[in-house]
Design a protein around this motif. Structure first.
Motif, short mmCIF file in Angstrom:
data_model
loop_
_atom_site.label_atom_id
_atom_site.label_comp_id
_atom_site.label_asym_id
_atom_site.label_seq_id
_atom_site.Cartn_x
_atom_site.Cartn_y
_atom_site.Cartn_z
N THR A 179 0.84 -1.21 0.00
CA THR A 179 0.00 0.00 0.00
C THR A 179 0.87 1.25 0.00
O THR A 179 0.56 2.22 -0.70
N VAL A 180 1.94 1.20 0.78
CA VAL A 180 2.80 2.39 0.84
C VAL A 180 3.38 2.67 -0.54
O VAL A 180 3.35 3.82 -1.01
N ILE A 181 3.86 1.61 -1.19
CA ILE A 181 4.45 1.82 -2.51
C ILE A 181 3.41 2.37 -3.48
O ILE A 181 3.64 3.35 -4.20
N VAL A 182 2.22 1.72 -3.44
CA VAL A 182 1.15 2.19 -4.34
C VAL A 182 0.82 3.65 -4.04
O VAL A 182 0.68 4.48 -4.94
N CYS A 183 0.72 3.94 -2.74
CA CYS A 183 0.40 5.31 -2.34
C CYS A 183 1.45 6.28 -2.87
O CYS A 183 1.10 7.35 -3.40
N ILE A 184 2.70 5.89 -2.72
CA ILE A 184 3.77 6.78 -3.17
C ILE A 184 3.65 7.01 -4.68
O ILE A 184 3.73 8.14 -5.16
N LEU A 185 3.41 5.90 -5.40
CA LEU A 185 3.32 6.04 -6.85
C LEU A 185 2.15 6.94 -7.23
O LEU A 185 2.27 7.85 -8.05
N TYR A 186 0.99 6.66 -6.56
CA TYR A 186 -0.19 7.48 -6.81
C TYR A 186 0.10 8.93 -6.49
O TYR A 186 -0.21 9.85 -7.26
N ALA A 187 0.71 9.09 -5.31
CA ALA A 187 0.96 10.44 -4.85
C ALA A 187 1.87 11.17 -5.83
O ALA A 187 1.64 12.32 -6.17
N LEU A 188 2.86 10.42 -6.32
CA LEU A 188 3.78 11.04 -7.27
C LEU A 188 3.04 11.46 -8.53
O LEU A 188 3.33 12.48 -9.14
N LYS A 189 2.03 10.65 -8.86
CA LYS A 189 1.33 10.93 -10.10
C LYS A 189 0.37 12.10 -9.93
O LYS A 189 0.36 13.02 -10.72
N TYR A 190 -0.43 12.01 -8.85
CA TYR A 190 -1.53 12.96 -8.75
C TYR A 190 -1.26 14.09 -7.76
O TYR A 190 -1.78 15.17 -7.89
N PHE A 191 -0.49 13.76 -6.72
CA PHE A 191 -0.27 14.81 -5.71
C PHE A 191 1.20 15.19 -5.69
O PHE A 191 1.80 15.34 -4.65
N LYS A 192 1.74 15.31 -6.87
CA LYS A 192 3.17 15.56 -6.95
C LYS A 192 3.56 16.77 -6.11
O LYS A 192 4.59 16.79 -5.43
N GLU A 193 2.67 17.74 -6.13
CA GLU A 193 3.02 18.96 -5.43
C GLU A 193 3.13 18.76 -3.94
O GLU A 193 3.92 19.41 -3.26
N ILE A 194 2.31 17.82 -3.42
CA ILE A 194 2.37 17.56 -1.98
C ILE A 194 3.65 16.81 -1.65
O ILE A 194 4.34 17.12 -0.68
N VAL A 195 3.99 15.82 -2.50
CA VAL A 195 5.14 14.99 -2.18
C VAL A 195 6.43 15.78 -2.32
O VAL A 195 7.32 15.69 -1.48
N VAL A 196 6.51 16.55 -3.37
CA VAL A 196 7.76 17.28 -3.56
C VAL A 196 7.75 18.62 -2.84
O VAL A 196 8.67 19.39 -2.97
N ASN A 197 6.69 18.82 -2.05
CA ASN A 197 6.60 20.09 -1.34
C ASN A 197 7.66 20.14 -0.23
O ASN A 197 7.73 19.27 0.62
N LYS A 198 8.44 21.17 -0.30
CA LYS A 198 9.51 21.35 0.68
C LYS A 198 8.95 21.44 2.09
O LYS A 198 9.48 20.88 3.04
N ARG A 199 7.83 22.14 2.17
CA ARG A 199 7.24 22.42 3.48
C ARG A 199 6.87 21.14 4.22
O ARG A 199 7.14 20.99 5.41
N ASN A 200 6.27 20.18 3.49
CA ASN A 200 5.87 18.93 4.14
C ASN A 200 7.08 18.18 4.66
O ASN A 200 7.08 17.66 5.77
N TRP A 201 8.10 18.13 3.84
CA TRP A 201 9.32 17.43 4.27
C TRP A 201 9.92 18.12 5.48
O TRP A 201 10.41 17.47 6.40
N MET A 202 9.83 19.44 5.46
CA MET A 202 10.39 20.18 6.58
C MET A 202 9.64 19.85 7.86
O MET A 202 10.24 19.57 8.90
N ILE A 203 8.31 19.84 7.78
CA ILE A 203 7.51 19.53 8.97
C ILE A 203 7.86 18.14 9.47
O ILE A 203 8.07 17.91 10.67
N LEU A 204 7.97 17.20 8.54
CA LEU A 204 8.30 15.82 8.91
C LEU A 204 9.65 15.77 9.63
O LEU A 204 9.77 15.22 10.74
N THR A 205 10.66 16.36 9.00
CA THR A 205 12.01 16.31 9.57
C THR A 205 12.05 16.95 10.94
O THR A 205 12.56 16.37 11.90
N VAL A 206 11.49 18.15 11.01
CA VAL A 206 11.57 18.88 12.27
C VAL A 206 10.81 18.14 13.36
O VAL A 206 11.26 18.07 14.51
#
Lengths: 320, 765
Positions: free
Chosen positions: A185-212
């Motif tokens: 599911t995670v892989i599928v989600c990632i693939l889906y996300a990359l396809k449709y929610f690319k902006e969320i996945v590659v969003n710097k802000r989300n990664w920042m929140i996660l890291t911090v």
């Protein structure tokens, strides 16, 4: 002399007779016990006071291992709940039907008198009864030292009974399937996300929140809590205690409190070093700077105060 | 106009000068703050491992480099011996050896011990400089100065680098930071020269500390993440390819590492990334010949296939055993329950425990909450370098959470991040960048050029102010600057008023002061004890030195035969070898668990069994630490349970932990002591004649807080030959076998004049 000589012959007969009588009763008993055993899905007898006496009447030619526990939700016994599956794993590993070992569980709800009789003060406890011995003086398994793991418990059982058997945990295929499903599911989600929610996945802000947030969790000791499983909070003199003194100790709630304080400090610093520039109105800016500073100082003093609780020799404090 | 141009030029020059001066002061501060232990006690090597390093350094200096590399040490691990040359990281010894040779070449006749003692502080000064370089490479010079100032006195780092703590970590944090600096520099410039420097310092790091694993995994991770982010560049390709090839070849030159980079799982990530980078470079090469659409599909499919092949191939290789599985210590980083279950010798070391929050605060103080803020700013201005900072931050914080010991690798990055955060804050409140640019705009164009030159490391950030000043300097300069700034305030920009600036700056200064106080307090209270010399306070507050260890070791050195074998628990092996120069059975290099377990078994056995074992190992002296008389809690009776556990792991028949608990399941030393514990020679050696110190049978153990066993202890297989002033170290000489073949117990009983008949009877019992 003759009498004695004749006794020589009679005694064996007598013995056979007596033993026969016992054997009969034993047979009945074991039948009954096996019935009880069949009742439960696992290899144990669920005892109440009646069955307890039945199981432990002398004479008996079998070893008995009893788990004394309290699983009712009123008695919040966390180790009882943890020990139960481990005990069952040991019980279910027992596969030699010819050598007789009974596993049984007695719950505090079903047998208060038994607990009283055996002088069991605390739960959980594992008791071992030798064959042909009364119900008194069972041997206790040293739980505090050996812990709740089945690996240690089985050693105890082997040592006491003298029968070798290996711990066989039922292979939990559901776990594998579960994990596999999650990965897929995670892989599928990632693939889906990359396809449709690319902006969320590659969003710097989300990664920042996660890291911090990961960093925040680590520096406020959540990893310690995760590994050591401390109680969430303590109680001393019927008052709830949030902080335990001692440097390498902490309650679960401590990490949460510290996390909140750290986050507040970080935000006040962040505000001062970045956001304050964007405030146009001078009065608002001035007030907000004062607020940020006071939040910072209050939180920092709090940390120092709490740290003083942890280590009494600490000499520094700020506001209180 | 021209005058202002000159003054600006002048200002820039003086800025650089100021920067250098401040940095030098920070380095000196880092050196000085680590000298507390020398001032309090004396210039002496600390703790346990440093004693071995010291001994090895002496050997290196006396015997030369090649003999050192092939050194077989007969004095330790009797009767096995130890191949030292191939089982240590020689970096620290070679470093001090080189310093020694250089100084002696210039006729500075300095003792090798002083070099060893002061190596840690000297390298801490260098660490501060390396941290400055790294931070200013990532952010600005001012943040670099902040980071350097933070790292100079951060307790998390001081803990491993005080004077006398002559251990691998003392130099390797410097190497870590300088390697990272060169790495960041090489990624930024794409120059293979800097990459070669990275490899060179990486090689140095490999020779110095096992923690090099962190570098060889973090740098590939950085490369990998950059690739994922689509930040591939030729600079990255040149940097990583050069670094990996040179660094790996270099690391294989260390005998202890050998072919590990090609076989162990820890190094595989680096190799995989290297391969991946080549593929990506190839694809980029293809791109120049393909249309962009067909290239994209090619790229995607290629990546997926390669990653699947790579991961599965790695898994197969590991399953089949071509690549060694992960070593235990590393494994315990990921599966947190592993070590406790499988390797008691790892679980028994307190450094391998997880970190509770007070440790973070104790070691980093205000920097802890500043750390995430710095990471936030690294995200804000995302460059190749700041990605590195982020990755370093998140991995190091995870590892520090799992293992207290790895707090050491976390400390530098926390200082870097906090430096970045603080410099942003002060940029806001000390000088307004906007106002500055407006000032410059008014002036001539050559000034703009010069101001741009002053910020060569951050061309993308014209907003960034660069003020290379330490906090204290800044406060002094506030007034000067503010006079300029007040003028700009009238021109409607967002600069805070001077009153706000003052308040914020002063309150931050207060916090810095508290940080400095905290660091000094921690250093002086927690990290400056040499642990071979103990200190206590007399009633009037004066210091009382307890020097039992050295006293007893020196007694052995003076009074035992040169080939005497000394049996003690492994903790004291290095010290014994270093200070007495006698043969030991086990030491802190715990390479042979069985041998350690054998020693544990000797200590746990009764006299009869122990004597057989002691004779078999040719032991002449036995040594125990006993803290009961002065309340030293780290003594052997307290460690005894671990000794039993370790030997039970190897000899489950002979040693059983449960026998050492009394009938109530407690570990006691008073009258309720378990008979097995009472008969063990460890117990006997610890408490032998202890009662005689106190009148009227009032012997009291000050560590366990109990009275001791009330009957006198008979010890017949050995003689007490020495006990130190506070009874902390007790040395016993093992008796030779009886002349006429009696057992030593019966001989002792005969000599004491009791009837033999009773003795026989008691033996039957």
């Amino acid at each position: 002399m003759k009498i004695i000589n004749s006794l020589k012959y009679i005694i064996p007969f007598l013995l056979i007779f007596v033993l026969n009588a016992f054997a009969l009763s034993n047979e009945e008993k074991s039948k009954k016990l096996d019935e009880l055993l069949a009742k439960s899905r696992d290899n144990f007898i669920n005892l109440n006071e009646k069955y307890f006496d039945l199981l432990l009447t002398t004479p008996r030619d079998y070893h008995t291992i009893v788990l004394a526990t309290a699983t009712s939700p009123q008695i919040k016994c966390e180790p009882c709940r943890e020990l139960l599956p481990e005990f069952l794993a040991v019980a279910n590993s027992w596969n030699q039907k010819d050598k007789r070992v009974y596993f049984a569980i007695i719950d505090y709800q079903n047998g208060r008198n038994i607990f009283k009789k055996l002088k069991i003060q605390n739960v959980p406890n594992v008791l071992y009864f030798k064959p042909d011995q009364g119900t008194v003086n069972p041997e206790f398994y040293d739980l505090p030292r050996h812990g709740l793991g089945a690996e240690e418990l089985i050693k105890f059982v082997i040592k006491k009974t003298g029968f070798e058997f290996e711990l066989q945990r039922p292979t939990d295929y559901t776990q594998y399937i579960y994990n596999g499903m999650i990965i897929i599911t995670v892989i599928v989600c990632i693939l889906y996300a990359l396809k449709y929610f690319k902006e969320i996945v590659v969003n710097k802000r989300n990664w920042m929140i996660l890291t911090v947030s990961v960093i925040f969790l680590m520096i406020s000791g959540f990893m310690w809590v995760h590994i050591r499983h401390p109680p969430n909070n303590g109680v001393s003199k019927s008052k709830v205690e949030f902080f335990v003194s001692g440097f390498q100790q902490q309650y679960g709630v401590e990490s949460q409190i510290i996390l909140v304080i750290y986050v507040l400090i970080a935000f006040s610093i962040l505000y001062l070093s970045e956001k304050v520039k964007d405030v146009k109105n001078e009065h608002i800016r001035r007030i907000s700077i004062y607020i940020a500073l006071s939040v910072f100082f209050i939180c920092f003093s709090l940390i120092l105060r709490i740290f003083f609780i942890k280590s009494q020799a600490y000499p520094f404090k700020l506001l209180f | 106009m021209a005058v202002s141009a000159v003054s600006l030029q002048h200002l820039k020059k003086s800025k650089d000068l100021l920067c250098i001066v401040i940095l030098a002061l920070i380095a000196i501060l880092a050196f000085i703050s680590r000298l507390l232990s020398v001032i309090r006690f004396e210039s002496v090597i600390h703790e346990f491992d440093p004693w071995f390093n010291y001994r090895a350094t002496q050997y290196l200096v006396n015997e030369g480099f090649y003999k050192f590399l092939t050194w077989f040490d007969q004095v330790s691990w009797y009767p096995l011996g130890r191949v030292v040359g191939g089982t240590l990281y020689p970096g620290i010894m070679i470093t001090s050896g080189v310093i020694y040779k250089v100084l002696h070449f210039f006729n500075f006749n300095i003792d090798i011990r002083h070099i060893c003692v002061f190596l840690g502080p000297v390298f801490s000064g260098l660490t501060a400089i390396a941290t400055y370089l790294l931070t200013s490479e990532v952010c600005t010079k001012s943040s670099g100065l902040f980071a350097a100032a933070f790292v100079a006195i951060a307790p998390g780092y001081i803990s491993r680098s005080v004077a006398g703590s002559y251990d691998n970590e003392a130099i390797s944090i410097f190497l870590l930071m300088i390697t990272f600096y060169f790495w960041v520099k090489s990624v930024k410039t794409g120059s293979s020269f800097w990459a070669a420097c990275t490899a060179l310092f990486y090689f140095y790091m490999v020779s110095a500390w096992g923690g090099y694993i962190f570098i060889i995994n973090l740098i590939p991770l950085h490369v990998f993440v950059l690739l994922l982010m689509g930040r591939y560049s030729k600079r990255l390709y040149v940097a990583y390819s050069t670094f990996y090839v040179l660094g790996t070849i270099g690391s294989m030159q260390i005998p202890f590492v050998g072919f590990q980079p090609a076989t162990t799982a820890e190094h595989m990530a680096a190799l995989g990334t290297f391969g991946l980078l080549q593929i990506v470079a190839f694809l980029h090469f293809c791109r120049t010949y393909l249309s962009s659409d067909s290239f994209k599909t090619l790229l995607k499919r290629f990546l997926i296939i390669i990653s699947i092949i790579g991961i599965s191939g790695f898994a197969i290789l590991q399953k089949t055993g071509i690549i060694d599985p992960w070593t235990g210590r590393l494994y315990s980083l990921f599966d947190t329950g592993y070590a406790k279950k499988h390797i008691p010798i790892i679980a028994s070391v307190s450094e391998h425990q997880p970190t509770a929050w007070p440790s973070f605060f104790f070691d980093l103080h205000i920097l802890v909450p500043l750390f995430p803020v710095g990471i936030y700013f690294a995200f804000k201005k995302l460059t190749d370098e700041s990605v590195f900072i982020i990755l370093y931050g998140i991995t190091a914080s995870y590892f520090a959470g799992v293992m207290v010991r790895l707090m050491l690798t976390l400390t530098p990055i926390v200082c870097v991040a906090a430096g970045i955060a603080m410099s942003y804050l002060f940029d806001n409140f000390l000088l307004s960048s906007k106002s500055k640019t407006t000032v410059i705009k008014v002036e001539e164009s050559e000034d703009i050029v010069s101001s741009a030159e002053s910020l060569p490391e951050s061309p993308a950030s014209p907003k960034m102010g660069s003020s290379p000043t330490s906090p204290k300097m800044k406060s002094k300069k506030t007034e000067n600057k503010s006079s300029i700034l007040t003028k700009e305030n009238e021109t409607k920009d967002n600069t805070p008023t001077i009153e706000l600036k003052l308040i914020v700056t002063l309150s931050m200064l207060l916090i810095f002061c508290m940080y400095v106080w905290h660091c000094t307090w921690v250093t002086s209270n927690a990290y400056s004890s040499p642990s071979i010399v103990l200190a206590s306070r007399n009633r009037d507050g004066s210091q009382h030195i307890i020097d039992d260890f050295r006293e007893a070791y020196y007694w052995l050195r003076q009074n035992s035969a040169e080939d005497a074998k000394i049996m003690s628990w492994w903790d004291y092996g290095y010290q014994l070898a270093g200070m007495t120069n006698r043969t030991t059975l086990v030491d802190n290099n715990t390479w042979n668990n069985t041998h350690i377990a054998t020693v544990g078994r000797m200590l746990a056995s009764n006299e009869e069994n122990a004597y057989v074992l002691l004779r078999r190992h040719d032991v002449d002296y036995a040594l125990v630490m006993f803290g009961g008389a002065i309340g030293y809690s780290g003594d052997d009776i307290n460690k005894f349970l671990w000794m039993i556990r370790i030997s039970e792991g190897v000899y489950p028949e002979q040693v059983k932990e449960e026998n050492f608990y009394n009938s109530r399941g407690e570990y006691r030393v008073d009258d309720s002591v378990s008979p097995t514990l009472r008969d063990s020679i460890m117990y006997k050696m610890s408490y032998y004649r202890f009662k005689d110190l106190y009148p009227n049978n009032q012997a009291y153990d000050r560590v366990r807080g109990t009275p001791v066993y009330s009957k006198p202890i008979q010890l017949s297989i050995m003689d007490e030959v020495y006990s130190s002033e506070n009874l902390l170290v007790r040395i016993y000489k093992i008796k030779k076998p009886d002349n006429i073949g009696r057992s030593l117990q019966s001989a002792a009983i005969f000599n004491s004049g009791r009837r033999r008949k009773r003795n026989r009877k008691s033996r039957k019992d």
